[in-house]
Scaffold this active site. Sequence first.
Site, mmCIF file in Angstrom:
data_model
loop_
_atom_site.group_PDB
_atom_site.id
_atom_site.type_symbol
_atom_site.label_atom_id
_atom_site.label_comp_id
_atom_site.label_asym_id
_atom_site.label_seq_id
_atom_site.Cartn_x
_atom_site.Cartn_y
_atom_site.Cartn_z
ATOM 1 N N THR A 135 14.619 -10.424 11.155
ATOM 2 C CA THR A 135 15.193 -9.336 11.949
ATOM 3 C C THR A 135 15.496 -9.840 13.351
ATOM 4 O O THR A 135 15.544 -11.055 13.595
ATOM 5 C CB THR A 135 14.233 -8.124 11.974
ATOM 6 O OG1 THR A 135 14.897 -7.001 12.579
ATOM 7 C CG2 THR A 135 12.945 -8.432 12.713
ATOM 8 N N ASN A 136 15.731 -8.930 14.289
ATOM 9 C CA ASN A 136 16.012 -9.282 15.681
ATOM 10 C C ASN A 136 15.396 -8.218 16.587
ATOM 11 O O ASN A 136 14.945 -7.175 16.108
ATOM 12 C CB ASN A 136 17.519 -9.423 15.904
ATOM 13 C CG ASN A 136 18.277 -8.149 15.584
ATOM 14 O OD1 ASN A 136 18.137 -7.150 16.270
ATOM 15 N ND2 ASN A 136 19.081 -8.194 14.515
ATOM 16 N N PRO A 137 15.386 -8.424 17.913
ATOM 17 C CA PRO A 137 14.663 -7.513 18.804
ATOM 18 C C PRO A 137 15.423 -6.243 19.199
ATOM 19 O O PRO A 137 14.968 -5.518 20.089
ATOM 20 C CB PRO A 137 14.408 -8.371 20.064
ATOM 21 C CG PRO A 137 14.795 -9.758 19.718
ATOM 22 C CD PRO A 137 15.793 -9.657 18.625
ATOM 23 N N SER A 138 16.553 -5.935 18.571
ATOM 24 C CA SER A 138 17.313 -4.754 18.966
ATOM 25 C C SER A 138 16.470 -3.486 18.855
ATOM 26 O O SER A 138 15.775 -3.275 17.853
ATOM 27 C CB SER A 138 18.562 -4.603 18.095
ATOM 28 O OG SER A 138 19.220 -3.382 18.355
ATOM 29 N N ALA A 168 22.920 -4.399 15.635
ATOM 30 C CA ALA A 168 22.703 -5.849 15.596
ATOM 31 C C ALA A 168 22.371 -6.227 14.153
ATOM 32 O O ALA A 168 21.203 -6.299 13.762
ATOM 33 C CB ALA A 168 21.572 -6.243 16.542
#
Length: 405
Positions: A216-219, A282
């Site tokens: 995943t990502n930090p969005s 994102a």
Amino acid sequence: MHNRPSLYERKILLGVTGSISAYKSCDLVRLLRKEGAQVQVVLTADAARFVAPLTLATLSGREVYTDLFPAANESGDWTRHVSLGLWADALLIAPATAQTIARMAHGFADSLLAATVLSASCPVLVCPAMDRDMYQNAAIQANLTTLKAHGHQVMPADHGELASGLIGQGRLPAAEAITDRLKSLLGVGPGPLSGKTALVTAGPTREPLDPVRVLTNPSTGTMGYALAAALAKRGATVSLVSGPTALDPPAGVQTTRVGTAAEMRDAVLARRSADIIFMAAAVSDYAPAHVSKQKRKKGKAPVSLALHPTPDILLELAKVRSPSQIVVGFAMETDRGEQQARKKLSNKQLDWIVLNNLSDPGAGFGVHTNRVTVFSADGACRELPLMDKRAVAESLLDIILVQGK
């Protein structure tokens, strides 16, 4: 009861400044009162050169205020700027001259109107009116951006014939359009996007490696949620497709929760007929080629993962979109930002793309501010300063939906 006008008993403080379009404030006062509002006019000294205080007093049914301090032979209230700011449900400045906009942007309090703006805790709507080249001047645009960053609403000037004889943007919008925007600001009546549908994507996606771990990502979804709320506030029927976030759904917005890029693709394509589409999510570019049914046990040896590309949602949208739709993409970059954003704008057949650079302080993931640059398919470019993401959302709507129509 059911026949009450939409602004019934709303208290509107109308600031009129020294533009040649000040005469249009008469129509505005008349319309606001027809909508049921109580209207208190504050007139600047320069505005009184264009429209008589007696005219506006007659139309509003109230004394028109002009001076910060009462005259020596009067017993007026020298704290009037405070009481007016407390009285109003909304402060509307129409027309707003370059001078007034500069005063507001830099916190001057040298007139009754300027001091009232600083004292008011109600929503503020600013309607600029000036000649074409003044309106386009970088200093004016910077001041307008500052007002938005302060939380004020700015209604872009209309395009048309100006008092100078030039043709361009700078006209005060019609009284009906200003009233509609004011209603939207106060949450009453139809907004300027009434009858339009909008689709917004927000937040990250999560691509599972096993039942425990994900890519995943930090969005956080803050930008997308702010856009959904701003569109709804302007009257659009909004669908929000959200990846996993900790945010509460915006009021009046239909929210669909998804996890993976594939789930987001399906949800977006099911709503692809929306008039306005903001793809702010994102989305993960890659997903594990194999998802283990059991938790992968930690070992001492390095582990290699095979990844495959996730669906290109924007590219799929490009194949089925209609020319009448407005489709806006987002690009998060760390280097060669403009080059990458313009490439994505062209390849995905977007109308606009919003670039933010992760290396800019205060921009990107996990913060409530953002600094963006907006590029259009016709080559236009607009850079916004660091602002709260809610202010960024309002600015994007003004640029894309008003200037870009």
